[in-house]
Motif scaffolding. Structure first.
Motif, PDB file in Angstrom:
ATOM      1  N   ALA A  69      37.288  51.405  33.655  1.00 31.15           N
ATOM      2  CA  ALA A  69      36.464  51.237  32.666  1.00 31.15           C
ATOM      3  C   ALA A  69      36.572  49.571  32.104  1.00 31.15           C
ATOM      4  CB  ALA A  69      37.207  52.092  31.335  1.00 31.15           C
ATOM      5  N   ILE A  70      37.766  48.940  32.222  1.00 29.11           N
ATOM      6  CA  ILE A  70      37.675  47.494  31.959  1.00 29.11           C
ATOM      7  C   ILE A  70      36.998  46.856  33.167  1.00 29.11           C
ATOM      8  CG2 ILE A  70      38.966  45.557  31.738  1.00 29.11           C
ATOM      9  CD1 ILE A  70      41.147  47.116  30.474  1.00 29.11           C
ATOM     10  N   ALA A  71      37.022  47.361  34.035  1.00 25.88           N
ATOM     11  CA  ALA A  71      36.278  46.490  35.303  1.00 25.88           C
ATOM     12  C   ALA A  71      34.721  46.730  35.194  1.00 25.88           C
ATOM     13  CB  ALA A  71      36.675  47.126  36.803  1.00 25.88           C
TER      14      ALA A  71
ATOM     15  N   VAL B 167      44.554  43.493  34.952  1.00 25.63           N
ATOM     16  CA  VAL B 167      44.985  44.925  34.372  1.00 25.63           C
ATOM     17  C   VAL B 167      46.012  45.517  35.175  1.00 25.63           C
ATOM     18  CG1 VAL B 167      43.681  46.989  33.840  1.00 25.63           C
ATOM     19  CG2 VAL B 167      42.417  44.694  33.462  1.00 25.63           C
TER      20      VAL B 167
ATOM     21  N   PHE C 198      32.927  47.399  32.354  1.00 27.33           N
ATOM     22  CA  PHE C 198      32.553  46.747  31.227  1.00 27.33           C
ATOM     23  C   PHE C 198      32.459  45.090  31.659  1.00 27.33           C
ATOM     24  CE2 PHE C 198      33.600  44.176  27.515  1.00 27.33           C
ATOM     25  CZ  PHE C 198      32.659  44.308  26.502  1.00 27.33           C
ATOM     26  N   THR C 199      33.377  44.650  32.216  1.00 26.93           N
ATOM     27  CA  THR C 199      33.431  43.314  32.411  1.00 26.93           C
ATOM     28  C   THR C 199      32.147  43.011  33.592  1.00 26.93           C
ATOM     29  OG1 THR C 199      35.739  43.324  32.145  1.00 26.93           O
ATOM     30  CG2 THR C 199      34.845  41.428  33.391  1.00 26.93           C
TER      31      THR C 199
ATOM     32  N   VAL D 101      40.203  39.628  36.536  1.00 25.84           N
ATOM     33  CA  VAL D 101      40.587  40.686  35.698  1.00 25.84           C
ATOM     34  C   VAL D 101      41.010  41.822  36.143  1.00 25.84           C
ATOM     35  CG1 VAL D 101      39.017  42.339  34.342  1.00 25.84           C
ATOM     36  CG2 VAL D 101      38.394  39.825  34.249  1.00 25.84           C
TER      37      VAL D 101
ATOM     38  N   LEU E 145      41.547  53.501  32.877  1.00 27.24           N
ATOM     39  CA  LEU E 145      41.479  52.034  32.174  1.00 27.24           C
ATOM     40  C   LEU E 145      41.027  50.811  32.923  1.00 27.24           C
ATOM     41  CD1 LEU E 145      41.967  50.617  29.457  1.00 27.24           C
ATOM     42  CD2 LEU E 145      44.618  50.472  30.319  1.00 27.24           C
ATOM     43  N   LEU E 146      41.639  50.774  34.139  1.00 28.41           N
ATOM     44  CA  LEU E 146      41.359  49.709  35.188  1.00 28.41           C
ATOM     45  C   LEU E 146      39.874  50.101  35.357  1.00 28.41           C
ATOM     46  CD1 LEU E 146      41.756  47.248  37.081  1.00 28.41           C
ATOM     47  CD2 LEU E 146      42.393  49.148  38.718  1.00 28.41           C
TER      48      LEU E 146
END
Length: 313
Positions: free
Chosen positions: A18-20, A289, A22-23, A285, A15-16
């Motif tokens: 994926a979010i990183a 997370v 995308f950001t 970010v 998850l980390l």
């Protein structure tokens, strides 16, 4: 249990990432001339090109991402484009303020919500109706409005607490507690409403189950049944809501830190975004997370301890 922890940490790492990812692509592919923003409109094209090369902005976006990801995996999130300070140092210097603010709000929310939920579930009547109205109001009123009201009453009118500012705990514990009281209260009020409403419903449901009637026929007192059995069985739903509230408190702290002039990562994120300091934004970010993932794992373990029916092995 160890397998469960490992699975949650692996899913958290995914998850980390994926979010990183995308950001990173979202903020670096915005089309803005970052080097021009940093140098100002008066900078020449040669200066802008040199600055872009210095920051690696002249490279393809995919190469920049791979380079950033490799460094981040080693704990290096780069340096601020404006202060040259290491991103990790800038965040770790402010993270304790935000964590203290959020954790204290979370603890107060949990304690206050438990008391209110138990009173409403047991006594019902007007107290139950008041709690339901309070829950709706807590959802409807934004945190910054609550903060402004608290400042007006306790800082401007009564003059018993400071309106803004932050005093580190080692410097003066008494002034530290005074400086953080209003921000914590502004954050906690909405969480109290949400958790109390959910916990109240859960307590009412558990009190109607057969095992509670059995305990009553065995002669156990109402207090023992309520605190030892009913509350423990109901706690898992309250903790689940509380873990969700933690995410909301982390985001809500951004506004509260700005309102009360607290040097946390929320104000750092706002200032960095306004400046266009993208490495710091990325760092905020990532750290946010990580904190959320760790808290969710801890809550899952606590829920398993309190309620054997959801315990994992």
């Amino acid at each position: 249990m160890l397998r469960f922890i490992a699975e949650r940490l692996v899913s958290g790492a995914i998850l980390l990432c994926a979010i990183a990812t995308f950001t990173f692509f979202l903020i670096y592919s915005s089309g803005a001339n970052i080097a021009q923003t940093i140098l100002g409109q008066s900078a020449s094209q040669e200066q802008v090109a040199a600055k872009a090369a210095e920051l690696g902005l002249d490279q393809p976006l995919a190469e920049r991402y791979i380079s950033w990801l490799g460094a981040a995996a080693k704990g290096d999130l780069g340096n601020s484009w404006f202060t040259s300070e290491a991103v990790s140092s800038a965040i770790l210097g402010r993270l304790p303020v935000t964590i203290t603010l959020v954790v204290m709000a979370l603890v107060i929310s949990g304690l206050a919500a438990t008391v209110l939920a138990m009173l409403a579930a047991v006594r019902r009547g007007w107290l139950d109706k008041v709690l339901q109205v309070f829950s709706v109001a807590g959802f409807a009123i934004p945190g910054f409005i609550v903060g402004i009201l608290l400042i007006t009453v306790f800082a401007l009118n009564l003059k018993i607490l400071p309106a803004t500012g932050y005093v580190p705990f080692p410097r003066d514990p008494a002034r530290w507690s005074m400086s953080i009281t209003l921000p914590v209260a502004a954050l906690a009020i909405a969480s109290v409403a949400a958790v109390a409403s959910q916990l109240r419903s859960s307590i009412i449901e558990v009190r109607q189950k057969d095992f509670v009637r059995t305990l009553k026929t065995r002669g156990l007192g109402q207090g023992e049944i309520l605190f030892r059995h009913v509350l423990r069985s109901s706690a898992s739903s309250g903790l689940t809501v509380l873990s969700l509230q933690f995410v909301g408190l982390m985001s809500g702290s951004v506004v509260i830190e700005q309102l009360f002039a607290l040097p946390g990562i929320g104000s750092l994120a706002v200032n960095s975004t306004a400046q266009g300091d993208l490495p710091v934004v990325m760092g905020v970010v990532v750290y946010t997370v990580i904190v959320v993932i760790v808290v969710n794992v801890l809550v899952d373990l606590l829920v398993g301890f309190l309620n054997p029916k959801v315990r994992v092995h």
